[in-house]
Design an enzyme around this catalytic site. Structure first.
Site, short mmCIF file in Angstrom:
data_model
loop_
_atom_site.label_atom_id
_atom_site.label_comp_id
_atom_site.label_asym_id
_atom_site.label_seq_id
_atom_site.Cartn_x
_atom_site.Cartn_y
_atom_site.Cartn_z
N HIS A 73 -54.57 11.44 40.98
CA HIS A 73 -53.82 10.61 39.87
C HIS A 73 -53.07 11.72 39.19
CE1 HIS A 73 -55.96 6.66 39.84
NE2 HIS A 73 -56.91 7.34 40.38
N ASN A 116 -57.91 0.64 37.56
CA ASN A 116 -56.74 0.78 38.44
C ASN A 116 -56.17 -0.67 38.49
OD1 ASN A 116 -57.15 3.31 39.72
ND2 ASN A 116 -58.45 2.55 41.18
N TYR A 155 -65.52 12.94 35.33
CA TYR A 155 -64.46 12.84 34.51
C TYR A 155 -64.62 14.20 33.42
CZ TYR A 155 -62.65 9.04 36.82
OH TYR A 155 -62.05 7.98 37.64
FE1 HDE Z 1 -60.96 8.53 39.22
N1 HDE Z 1 -61.01 10.26 38.84
N2 HDE Z 1 -62.75 9.05 40.34
N3 HDE Z 1 -61.19 6.53 39.78
N4 HDE Z 1 -59.53 7.96 38.19
C1 HDE Z 1 -59.96 11.19 38.34
O1 HDE Z 1 -60.29 12.57 36.33
C2 HDE Z 1 -63.52 10.13 40.21
C3 HDE Z 1 -62.21 5.80 40.63
C4 HDE Z 1 -59.04 6.70 38.09
O2 HDE Z 1 -54.59 9.06 33.92
C5 HDE Z 1 -60.18 12.56 37.76
O3 HDE Z 1 -59.00 13.48 34.76
C6 HDE Z 1 -64.82 10.01 41.09
C7 HDE Z 1 -62.17 4.47 40.38
C8 HDE Z 1 -57.82 6.77 37.02
O4 HDE Z 1 -55.83 10.89 33.52
C9 HDE Z 1 -61.51 12.82 38.51
C10 HDE Z 1 -64.77 8.63 41.64
C11 HDE Z 1 -61.22 4.29 39.79
C12 HDE Z 1 -57.77 8.39 36.88
C13 HDE Z 1 -62.04 11.28 39.09
C14 HDE Z 1 -63.36 7.82 41.15
C15 HDE Z 1 -60.64 5.37 39.21
C16 HDE Z 1 -59.06 8.85 37.63
C17 HDE Z 1 -59.10 13.44 38.28
C18 HDE Z 1 -65.69 8.05 42.51
C19 HDE Z 1 -60.77 2.89 39.14
C20 HDE Z 1 -56.49 9.14 36.18
C21 HDE Z 1 -58.49 13.84 36.86
C22 HDE Z 1 -67.10 7.81 42.11
C23 HDE Z 1 -61.64 2.03 38.52
C24 HDE Z 1 -56.86 9.02 34.68
C25 HDE Z 1 -59.30 13.20 35.95
C26 HDE Z 1 -55.55 9.59 34.07
C27 HDE Z 1 -58.67 10.38 37.51
C28 HDE Z 1 -63.00 11.09 39.67
C29 HDE Z 1 -63.06 6.64 41.66
C30 HDE Z 1 -59.65 5.49 38.33
C31 HDE Z 1 -61.76 13.92 39.54
C32 HDE Z 1 -65.77 11.08 41.32
C33 HDE Z 1 -63.21 3.60 41.15
C34 HDE Z 1 -56.80 5.69 36.71
O5 HDE Z 1 -62.46 12.95 37.64
#
Ligand code: HDE
Length: 688
Positions: free
Chosen positions: A74, A147, A361
């Site tokens: 993202h 999402n 996060y």
């Molecule tokens: Fe994320 N995800 N994600 N994700 N995600 C990040 O956090 C992570 C997942 C989502 O505009 C990171 O600040 C793991 C699902 C959005 O700043 C990180 C897993 C969904 C955003 C991270 C998931 C998301 C992130 C990268 C699996 C939808 C952007 C930078 C367990 C429900 C937020 C950050 C923004 C961002 C980890 C899966 C949505 C690395 C470990 C499922 C919208 O922490």
């Protein structure tokens, strides 16, 4: 930390006489005025630069450290401010403060994003879009980090690094950028059958939205709402755009990435600046343990939806974005969303993906923002009072000021600092948990195909074709034939016609055997209209953009009629002409040109009108970008309005408009209005 401890210190600033500061005087970071910012300090006119030059050194030092690590996923995003307004009290469901009072407005910040591409990648990548909402409630920040697709690729957080490694650039070559059309991605997902449902969504037009404004958002996981008595109800969160759903077609996406890689950011920025505030309704799917028990799938499995026909979405409030950021870095880049940020009245479930996210996060913000005090950055700071004993660390902006920085303490009310509050404070829902420690995927997560099929049969024929085309496109970029075949083998468990179409496009003959499913796929799940974009489009052309191809000598009266009709509709018009600056219409009026035709292809618009002057029609007819303008508009099935001069241009390019219901002749007010009414359908799908 406390904002209201009495301070024993004198206020430093008060010691100074108020200095006569000139707001325009450039200073160093230390506030020293700068006399010359053009030349560094050197020994002699052509001599070496002196290390003594504190102004140069400070400037370069700061510049050298401007970048922070981009988000692992993202990375490319765009944010805006707004508010959430509660429709009615939800006290029967939750004690969350923001839902207690009808009409309550809670400040909000939203960041939309793509997932795989780096910070500088194009907006129109085929990808999931992030839809992250920070609600600054009076009892703390609540982040719904969702999402635009309601399911996910994997069921367990431990697979996330593999998924992301496979999706991003291949590690040896560092490409391809911002796309999953490569071997590693398809290798991973075809070996991970739980991805199949999500792949149906990412190969659909959901992954190429026309605008952030016209896409849905989903919390994905099942959460809990907990009322004042401690009763818990399961919920799924939905954001429904008031303007209806809309996507682009793939050929447009490819061209848009070239014509305007910032298409989505610009769209949001322009819409807000023009006063067309994007709006979504927050909807809840509310259900209890009894429903969860009897539902066909496990509500803790993030690769599954609960169809809206089974649990209707109840609108509970609206989110309005009405303010662009003052500074991209300070706000959009530094905003730190954490799924763990919940408030009393909201709680987690045991969805294994959510549980992993709750660790991830917070951890990632430490790396990205450089220390544990990122909540001191204004965009992340709660807008309600905060009182705690956390202190120090990098960039601490505000430490507790009283005598006590621990508890329990026996200092009195004045200096003893904050106290726990068992009545108001967050209490975890006391879910009963027990079991053997083990690494195992629940058998209730084993069906990977049935909902993929349900999604597919819920699409219109046009949408189904797009899905097949997308699979073919992506897999055609995969070098290893065995990977392509593996995907077709999975699709045979989803829908045979789809599998055949994809195999045909890839030249796979004979068909492989269907993949061995963990449990037999079901084919009795009914279609759900909520899953189709085209069945949930806008009712009006409002908020959309019309491209007006014109030239000197254009019919001034018709132009004014179009302008008026657009204004009435709440839509935007942009002019495209053979040259920049302005054109003169046949009444001699100057009309500002938004785009020179080379820079204003029709992919930028939702519909077009072709209304040049007589001579201009000839000039445009000879210009390849103008020819492409009309050819693409026609090929992308857009509505095309034209007058007699426009007709000459369409003729010269060979557009078969005569029997095409999507090409409308514009003469007067009534025909222009009829045209805009038609445009609400966005595309003339019947065009072959
Ligand atoms: Fe994320 N995800 N994600 N994700 N995600 C990040 O956090 C992570 C997942 C989502 O505009 C990171 O600040 C793991 C699902 C959005 O700043 C990180 C897993 C969904 C955003 C991270 C998931 C998301 C992130 C990268 C699996 C939808 C952007 C930078 C367990 C429900 C937020 C950050 C923004 C961002 C980890 C899966 C949505 C690395 C470990 C499922 C919208 O922490």
């Amino acid at each position: 930390m406390s904002d209201d401890y009495p301070s024993k210190q004198g206020k430093g600033g008060e010691l100074h006489q108020q200095a006569e500061t000139d707001a325009n005087t450039m200073t160093t970071q230390q506030g020293a005025p700068i006399a010359d910012d053009q030349s560094s300090l050197s020994a002699g006119q052509r001599g070496p630069t002196l290390l003594e030059d504190q102004i140069l050194r400070e400037k370069l030092f700061h510049f050298d450290h401007e970048r922070i690590p981009e988000r692992v996923v993202h990375a490319r995003g765009f944010g805006a401010h707004g508010y959430f307004e509660t429709y009615d009290s939800l006290a029967d469901l939750t004690c969350a403060d923001l839902f207690q009072r009808k009409g309550e407005k809670t400040p909000a910040f939203v960041r939309f994003s793509t997932v795989a591409g780096n910070k500088g990648s194009g907006d129109l990548a085929r990808d999931v879009r992030g839809f992250a909402v920070k609600l600054y409630t009076q009892e703390g920040n609540w982040d719904i980090v969702g999402n635009n697709i309601p399911v996910f690729f994997i069921q367990d957080a431990i697979k996330f690094p593999d998924l992301v490694h496979a999706a991003k650039q291949e590690p040896d070559r560092g490409f391809p950028q911002a796309q999953t059309a490569h071997d590693n991605f398809w290798d991973f997902v075809t070996l991970t059958p739980e991805s199949v449902h999500m792949l149906m969504w990412t190969m659909s037009d959901r992954a190429i939205p026309r605008s952030f404004r016209f896409m849905e958002g989903f919390g994905v996981h099942t959460f809990r709402m907990v009322d004042a008595k401690g009763k818990s109800t399961f919920v799924k969160f939905h954001w429904k755009p008031k303007g209806g759903l809309q996507s682009v077609v793939w050929d447009e996406a490819v061209k848009l990435n070239g014509a305007d890689p910032d298409f989505h950011r610009r769209d949001l920025w322009d819409a807000i600046c023009n006063g067309h505030y994007p709006e979504w309704e927050l909807g809840l799917q509310v259900f209890d343990e009894a429903f969860a028990e009897k539902f066909e799938f496990d509500v803790l499995d993030p690769t599954k939806i609960i169809p809206e026909e089974q649990v209707p979405v109840r609108p509970v409030g609206r989110l309005v974005l009405d303010r662009v950021v003052d500074n991209f870095f300070a706000e959009t880049e530094q905003v730190a969303f954490c799924t763990q940020n919940i408030v009393p009245g909201i709680d987690f479930t045991d969805d294994p993906l959510l549980q992993g996210r709750n660790f991830s996060y917070l951890d990632t913000q430490l790396k990205r923002l450089g220390g544990p005090n990122f909540t001191h950055i204004p965009i992340n700071a709660p807008k309600c009072p905060m009182h705690h004993f956390q202190q120090d660390g990098h960039m601490a902006m505000k430490n507790p000021t009283g005598r006590a920085n621990y508890e329990p303490n026996s200092w009195g009310k004045e200096t003893g600092g904050p106290r726990e509050n068992p009545e108001k404070g967050f209490t975890s829902y006391p879910a009963n948990v027990s079991g053997d420690k083990q690494r195992i995927r629940s058998e209730t997560f084993a069906d990977h195909y049935s909902q993929a099929r349900q999604f597919y049969i819920s699409q219109t024929e046009e949408e189904q074709t797009h899905i097949a085309d997308a699979f073919v496109f992506e897999l055609s970029k995969v070098e290893k034939v065995a990977i392509r075949e593996r995907m077709v083998a999975h699709l045979l468990n989803v829908d045979t016609a789809l599998a055949r179409a994809v195999a045909k496009g890839l030249g796979i003959d004979p068909l492989p055997n269907a993949a061995e499913p963990a449990v037999p796929p079901r084919d009795d799940l009914p279609a759900s209209d909520a899953l189709s974009i085209l069945k949930n489009g806008p009712k009006r052309f409002q908020g959309r953009k019309l491209g007006i191809l014109l030239s000197d000598g254009a019919d001034g009266e018709l132009l004014s009629t179009i302008e008026r009709a657009l204004k009435k509709e709440g839509a935007v018009g942009e002019t495209v002409a053979p040259h920049s600056g302005e054109i003169r219409d046949d009444r001699g009026r100057a009309v500002a040109v938004t785009h020179k035709v080379d820079g204003g292809p029709s992919v930028l618009f939702d519909a077009v009108v072709v209304v040049p002057g007589k001579e201009g029609a000839k000039v445009l007819g000879a210009l390849p970008p103008a020819q492409n303008f009309v050819r693409d508009a026609f090929h992308h099935k857009k509505f095309i309005g034209f007058n007699a001069q426009g007709q000459t241009l369409l003729d010269s390019v060979g557009i078969a408009y005569a029997k095409d219901q999507g090409c409308l002749s514009l003469k007067d007010e009534a025909s222009v209005q009829a045209f805009l009414r038609q445009c609400a359908e966005l595309r003339h799908w019947a065009r072959g």
